[in-house]
Structures are given as C-alpha cells and as structure tokens.
Enzyme design. Structure first.
Site, short mmCIF file in Angstrom:
data_model
loop_
_atom_site.label_atom_id
_atom_site.label_comp_id
_atom_site.label_asym_id
_atom_site.label_seq_id
_atom_site.Cartn_x
_atom_site.Cartn_y
_atom_site.Cartn_z
N HIS A 168 90.03 7.51 -14.82
CA HIS A 168 88.67 7.37 -14.26
C HIS A 168 88.04 8.41 -13.72
CE1 HIS A 168 85.72 4.77 -12.31
NE2 HIS A 168 85.70 5.78 -11.24
N GLU A 169 88.97 9.09 -12.89
CA GLU A 169 88.48 10.40 -12.29
C GLU A 169 88.22 11.47 -13.18
OE1 GLU A 169 87.52 9.95 -9.35
OE2 GLU A 169 88.35 8.00 -8.81
N HIS A 213 84.76 11.41 -14.63
CA HIS A 213 83.75 11.88 -13.89
C HIS A 213 83.65 13.49 -14.40
CE1 HIS A 213 82.35 8.79 -11.52
NE2 HIS A 213 83.39 8.40 -11.12
N HIS A 268 82.15 14.49 -17.41
CA HIS A 268 80.88 14.52 -17.54
C HIS A 268 80.40 15.81 -16.73
CE1 HIS A 268 77.17 11.91 -16.39
NE2 HIS A 268 76.82 12.56 -17.35
#
Length: 801
Positions: free
Chosen positions: A564-565, A568, A571
């Site tokens: 999940h991290e 980010h 991105h």
C-alpha cells in the site's frame, strides 16, 4: 491541523494539502548528476556514481540482504564512512548541524521574497507569462523547508535537531501566513489568467496550477473586505481549536458498566480478574480493548447489549464540541459564498458536489446489500433468533473459530517464513521492473545523510540506468518511534529553469539549485530536474543481530501494508510533472488513494508471489498448496464479515455527508438525531430505536469528522475504482506482471500526478470500449459517473489498513 500556525486557513495556497494534513511523520531525499557542458557548477549535478554499473542481479541480491542481514547492512553502509566532509541530512547541503536549519530557512526565505517582489512588480506580457511558473517555484521553496522540517522534527532522535527543525518550520509557516494576506499576489495572478495573450503561451500544467492557486486564494478569503476576512480568520481559528479538542477529547458518557462476574463467561479469565471488584462484580470499561473483547466473547447477550450501548454513547461535552465544529464550518462556508461546507470542500474534488457523493454512496449501499444479507443470514442461523447489533462481533468470532478449527490449514502459520522484509522489497522492485521499467537499487548512505543507522537508502533507476528518485526506508521499530505506516514526499519533482541555475551559480560556488539534493538532466529536454525524494516509515521488528540471524518476517497483513505505502511511492516516482504543485500524490483528495489501494491487489496474486515469496533460510518458494490455502483463508474471512465491514465504512461516509451538507443557515444541529436517521435508513443492523433505549451517539468517537470533513468517502471511492482497474486492466491478476498493462496504467494514471482530471485518468485506463465508459462518458465525471462507480462495488475484501 493541530499546529497554531495553521489555524488562519483551511488550506494554504503555498503548500500541498497532503503536507498540511501530516504533522505527525516524515519524508525523504537524495541527489545525483549528469555532467553537461553548460553546467556552471564545479561539480556535476547529475553524474551517476560508478557503483551504478552493478548488474541488476547484484543489485537485486543486495536489496534483499540490506534488509534481512544486519551484519551485511553494517558493512554495506560503512563504505562511505571515510568521506572527510559530512553530508547534510537527506543530502541537504545546509543540514550538517542543527544551526543549518536556520540557514536553510533564511536562504529559502530570501528567494521567496525575491519572487514575491518580481510577481508584484510584473507589468509586461513576458512577466505575466512566467507568473504561473514563478508562483509554483514560490510554493516549492516553502514546501522544501516545511516538508523536510516537519519530518525531521518528529523522526530525529536528537532534541537539538528537533528544536531547530521546529523553528525552521515555524518561520516558513509564519511567512506563508503573510503571503496568504498579500492581496497583490492574487490580483496579479488573476490578471495573468484573464489575459488570452498570456494563457495562450501557458502549458496545460501552468493553466492547471494557476487555477489551483486562484481557488486556494479564494478559499483563504483574500478577496473579502477586511472585516469579513478577519471573520474568516477567526472562524478558521475556532474550527482548528474545536477540531483538536474533538479529536483528543473523545469520551463515553459512562466510563464503565457494572456486571456480575459470573455473567462474563467467555471473556478471558485473566481480564476478568483485572476488572473484578470486591463485591462479585466487575467494572467493564467502555473504551479500549476490553469492551471490544467482551463484545466478541461474552456469552450473555444482555451483558453484550449493555457494553455495546455504553461504548457507543458519547458524553454530552464531546457532542457539544462536534456540533459547535459543524456550526462553525457551516458559517465559514456561508461566508465564502457556498451552500454548505460540503459544497465548499468538494468543489475541486472528483465528486464536485455532495449530491454526487450521495449518488455514489447510495449506489454502493445497494451493490453491497446482497452480500451483507448473505453474511448476516449465516450468523442469524447460528443464533436462532433475530440478530441485534451487539450480536455481530460475537457470532462473527464464533464463525471464525469454527472455520479455524475445521478448515484453516496449519501451514498458514508458516507463511511469514516466506515473507522476510528483504524478499518483499525484492519482490516490489521486480514487480516495478516488469510493469514500469524501474527498479530499486540500494545505495550506501553518506555520513550524516540519515537520521538513524537503521535507515536504508534506495535509489530508483530506469531501464537506461538513469536515476529518477530516492527513497529512504525507515522500516524497523525503535523506542519512541511513531508506529503508524506512512509515505512522505520530502521533495517533489520539478523542472529547474536555466535562470535558477544561473542565479544559484552567481550566489555561491558551493550553492546548489536543489540544496544538494537529488537532481538529474531530462534526456529529452536537456533541462535540470529535482527528483522526488520519499520516506517510507513502518514499524516492523528488527532482524537478528548476528550473521545468521532471523530476518524481520512479515504477516500477510504487513505485506499488504508495505505494498500500500509503495503504491503512494510509485505515484510520486512516476508522476514527475514540470511543476511541483501537481507532481506525484498532489492530486484531488478523492483520487490520492487509488494507486496505494490498487497496489494491495498485487501483493498476494500467484504471479507476483512467484517474484519474491521464498523461505528466508532455505530459499524454497512458497508452494502452490500454501498459496491456495492463503486464498481460501482470505475468501472465508471475507465471506464471514467483509461486506458488513464495507457497509460500516459506507455508513460513516453517509454520516459525514449528512453533517456537512446541511445548509449554512440551517441553525443548530442535532448530531445524534442525524446519526440515528442514517443508521435506520441504510444499516442492515441499525442502532436500537425503541422508546426504552436511549439513542446511541457513536459520532462522538468519529475523529475523522475533523480531518476528513466531507471527504470520508474518498477511501472507499478509490477502492471501488481500484477494484474496477484491477479487473479490467490487470485481468483480476492474470496480467499482474504484464508490461502492456503496466504501461497503460502508468501512462493513463500515474505519470500525470495531479495534472489531469481523475475522471480522465480512469476513463483513459478503462478505454472507450469498456462498457462502463461507453463513448467516454466517464471523462466529464458528474452525478451519473459517481453513481456508476458506486455500482462497481467493493467486493468482499473488507477495509484494510
């Protein structure tokens, strides 16, 4: 925001909204260089060090070992220990000592003041044409200090450094407040944006940034008469103080409920002894872990009912704080010319309006309802009577126990043996290489570069060997470290103009246009760029200290958290725009979680597990049988409670909208009545509504009503989009390591940062042939598009994180 320096404004024009919401954790950076003939610097700005010639195989093996072996890491990290001159924190040339923070802030402040003078004095077409870029640089200079100082003041172990970082942070925020009241900046920018001879020369990015800044100025009341502007500031102060009190002051109406100890059968006897009193009764607290355990395990339904009602009933004082907060927000919206606080907040989001959010949430409730009924019917069969809200946790627990005893594979307990932190990081690098052509390369930190010896530095390189980003990984637990996992962008990507390079060279031979941090030359435009610098913070156990020590082994949940991290992070890495205001994760709030939520889907599909899941000692791959057992286990747990968890999140989003969509002149609010109304209308297990039972008021414990006011829907909105992209772009895992799918997602979503409408990104990724986007109908967004996303549903995975 809790910091008093932030209270005058809801959102600052000069900093990223994400940055302002993260006063509790860090972010990170690096630098590199390519030597160019035109470079005025005595040292190259972008030459890759010689060790970049290491093969991918060596890099790949090193990546695993730097995280799994403390001995290897100690040897690896000491390779630059003899460097005579210490490097500043995250290679920032100023931060070699606590005093450097003051210098860093003052130098940045002087550059800001020069830009402000230039903008205010602009009078020619050429000067107006550079205005969007000038103001973006102003934003960047502020964020350089604010982001890094905010991070260091929380993460660094040295109190002197913490204090110095705090002072630098305060200085720049104080100056930012001055900018927020400088009406000339707003006037000049609006003048530039209204002139076709100016805007015809602007790039799409410049137009977007100009509109973002104009809206931010508007939301900061800069256009109002002085007395109204002062009222705006006062209301913003009140909201900040009330919000902080609401978040920190959550309390139940009753601190405990008294229960006869013999009615607590099912609860752990050790816990019963802890809360037992002398008269054969126990005081069951209404906050913390014990009431949650009681609802799961106490056999007596009457006890569960009493604990449930008491633990979901807030104090009158806390409800007053919430209702005052909602009232002030409504007044702020009215002063700003909006129908409600939700209308004001959502105007620049994908949703655009509270009506559209309502369409999405209502459609989502309906798409989820059948699954909820299936789950609850199974629990009702177990009870043999109508199910009540205080029964749910108890019978879910009973079903999970039944499943675990009957079907859960014993080999699942061995799964973490195949998820050492090093192998997971190795898998992420291999996945990024296959999907996007970028990989993670361990880099020896220079002396003084990191804030703790356990921080690993990774450089991100593309297939041509070009350096494109830096990640600092602070992943191991230590005393007094914030435990929550998080991603932080310490410095955004941005194009550095030739004028900036010349200006820097004229100031000081040792000066650097990116403060010594990561830069590279764009091979296409031959312009200098500052590279994104990121920090990942987690709280995993440390590996063993001896050479053959056990590495940090992750649970499946922790693996998903890391993916999940890194969603980010990728991105930030791939969303490299020319202007920093829209780079990486600086996009609409209800779009920002899409990359991270989508990344969770990759973590445990067989083709991705094949990239990394290997036993830490034997290097044996995770067997097909174990993979099937993991899949069965996830499916079983999802079918027991996943849809009801989803409904709980939807209900919270509906409550948030109900509170913040009320007309600004609607008078005082009864938050409990509205909460009960939403529950009765949409919940499959509504709160008790009979006349003999006082209404519950759980909303007093809903702290996100402050930090995510009117936007709590964002996470489940992005989950619905992520599920759709996972199925329609990545084939529900069949194309999880397919370059064509990765390039499609990168080119339509990731590379834009915030420089493209989220709806355009989603529509582009799905394509016009997709039934949900027939004739490109998603591109413009709107109410029908929001309803369409609601129909996509959330599946049964439940809400992670």
């Amino acid at each position: 925001m809790k910091d008093q320096l932030l209270v005058p404004l809801r959102r600052r024009p000069w900093t990223c909204q994400k940055c302002l919401q993260r006063l509790q954790l860090p972010r990170h950076q690096t630098r590199r260089s390519f030597e160019t003939a035109a470079s005025p610097f005595p040292r190259p700005l972008d030459s890759l060090p010689a060790d970049y010639a290491r093969t991918k195989t060596v890099d790949d093996d090193t990546l695993r070992r730097v995280f799994d072996s403390q001995q290897f890491w100690r040897e690896f990290s000491q390779q630059r220990a003899a460097q005579p001159k210490p490097t500043g924190l995250v290679q920032n040339q100023y931060l070699t000592s606590p005093d450097g923070f003051r210098t860093f802030a003052n130098v940045s402040l002087q550059k800001c003041q020069a830009i402000v003078s230039k903008v205010l004095a602009a009078s020619t077409l050429e000067e107006y044409r550079t205005m969007a870029r000038d103001l973006d640089r102003l934003s960047d200079l502020l964020c350089r200090v604010i982001d890094l100082s905010d991070f260091i003041r929380v993460i660094h172990p040295d109190p002197q450094v913490q204090e110095a970082a705090t002072q630098a942070y305060a200085l720049m925020f104080e100056y930012m407040n001055v900018l927020n009241t400088t009406t000339g900046l707003n006037d000049q920018l609006k003048k530039a944006a209204a002139n076709p001879e100016v805007t015809s020369q602007w790039s799409d990015e410049e137009k977007i940034v100009a509109q973002i800044l104009i809206k931010d100025f508007s939301n900061s009341a800069i256009h109002m008469p002085p007395h109204e502007r002062q009222r705006f500031v006062n209301l913003s102060n009140d909201i900040s103080q009330l919000g902080s009190s609401f978040v920190n002051g959550a309390e139940p109406a009753k601190s405990h409920v008294s229960v006869a100890t013999n009615n607590l059968r099912g609860l752990d006897p050790i816990l019963v002894q802890q809360i037992k009193r002398w008269n054969r009764t126990a005081a069951v607290p209404t906050t913390g872990m014990i009431p949650r355990l009681a609802l799961r395990s106490v056999h007596d339904e009457n006890v569960r009912r009493e604990v449930y009602l008491a633990s979901r009933t807030s104090s009158k004082r806390q409800l007053h704080r919430l209702e005052e907060l909602l009232l002030k927000r409504a007044e702020l919206a009215k002063l700003s010319g909006y129908e409600s606080f939700a209308h004001m907040t959502l105007s620049d989001k994908m949703a655009k309006s509270p009506e559209a959010v309502s369409n999405f949430l209502t459609a989502l409730v309906e798409s989820n309802r059948k699954l909820v009924r299936e789950e609850l019917s199974q629990l009702q069969v177990m009870k043999g009577a109508p199910l009540q809200p205080w029964d749910h946790a108890y019978y879910v627990h009973q079903r999970v126990l039944q499943y675990s005893q009957a079907r859960r594979s014993r080999e699942l307990s061995a799964v973490p043996e195949f998820f050492s932190l090093g192998t997971v990081m190795q898998g992420l690098s291999r996945l990024f290489d296959r999907l996007y052509g970028v990989r993670l390369v361990p880099q020896e930190p220079a002396p003084g570069e990191t804030w703790n010896p356990d921080v690993r530095r990774l450089d991100v390189v593309d297939e041509a060997g070009r350096h494109i980003a830096v990640i600092y990984c602070d992943l191991f637990s230590r005393p007094n470290k914030h435990p929550n996992p998080a991603h932080f962008t310490l410095r955004c990507s941005r194009e550095i103009s030739a004028e900036e390079v010349a200006e820097c060279a004229s100031l000081d031979q040792s000066s650097h246009p990116n403060d010594g941090m990561a830069t590279a030359v764009d091979p296409v435009t031959q312009t200098l760029r500052q590279l994104p610098t990121i920090a990942l913070v987690c709280d995993f156990p440390e590996p063993g200290t001896n050479g053959g020590g056990r590495p940090s082994l992750l649970s499946e949940h922790s693996v998903r958290t890391l993916f999940h991290e890194m969603g980010h992070a990728v991105h930030s890495i791939l969303g490299q725009t020319r202007l920093q205001s829209i780079s990486g994760t600086r996009c609409a709030t209800d779009f920002a979680e899409l990359p991270s939520v989508l990344m969770e889907h990759f973590a445990t599909v067989p083709s991705v597990l094949a990239l990394y899941a290997r036993h830490w000692r034997t290097d044996e791959p995770l067997s097909e049988g174990m993979i099937r057992s993991m899949e069965r286990d996830r499916t079983a747990h999802g079918s027991i409670y996943g849809a009801v968890e989803n409904e709980a999140q939807i209900l919270m989003a509906l409550v948030d909208q109900a509170y913040h969509s009320r007309p600004a002149d609607g008078g005082r609010i009864d938050s409990t009545a509205l909460y009960q109304q939403v529950s009765q209308q949409h919940s499959s297990l509504p709160e008790p509504a009979d006349a003999t039972t006082p209404p519950t008021s759980w909303q007093g414990f809903f702290g996100h009503l402050y930090g995510y006011g009117a936007t709590y829907y964002s996470y489940i909105f992005d989950r619905a989009i992520a599920n759709k992209l996972w199925v329609d772009v990545f084939g529900a895992g069949r194309h999880a390591v397919d370059r064509a799918a990765g390039e499609r997602y990168k080119n339509e979503v990731l590379r834009w940062g915030g420089g493209r409408s989220g709806w355009e990104c989603v529509a582009g990724a799905l394509g016009s042939a997709n039934e949900s986007n027939a004739d490109g109908r998603l591109v413009e967004g709107g109410d029908q598009a929001m309803r369409e996303v609601g129909r996509w549903g959330l599946g049964r995975d439940g809400v992670s994180g």
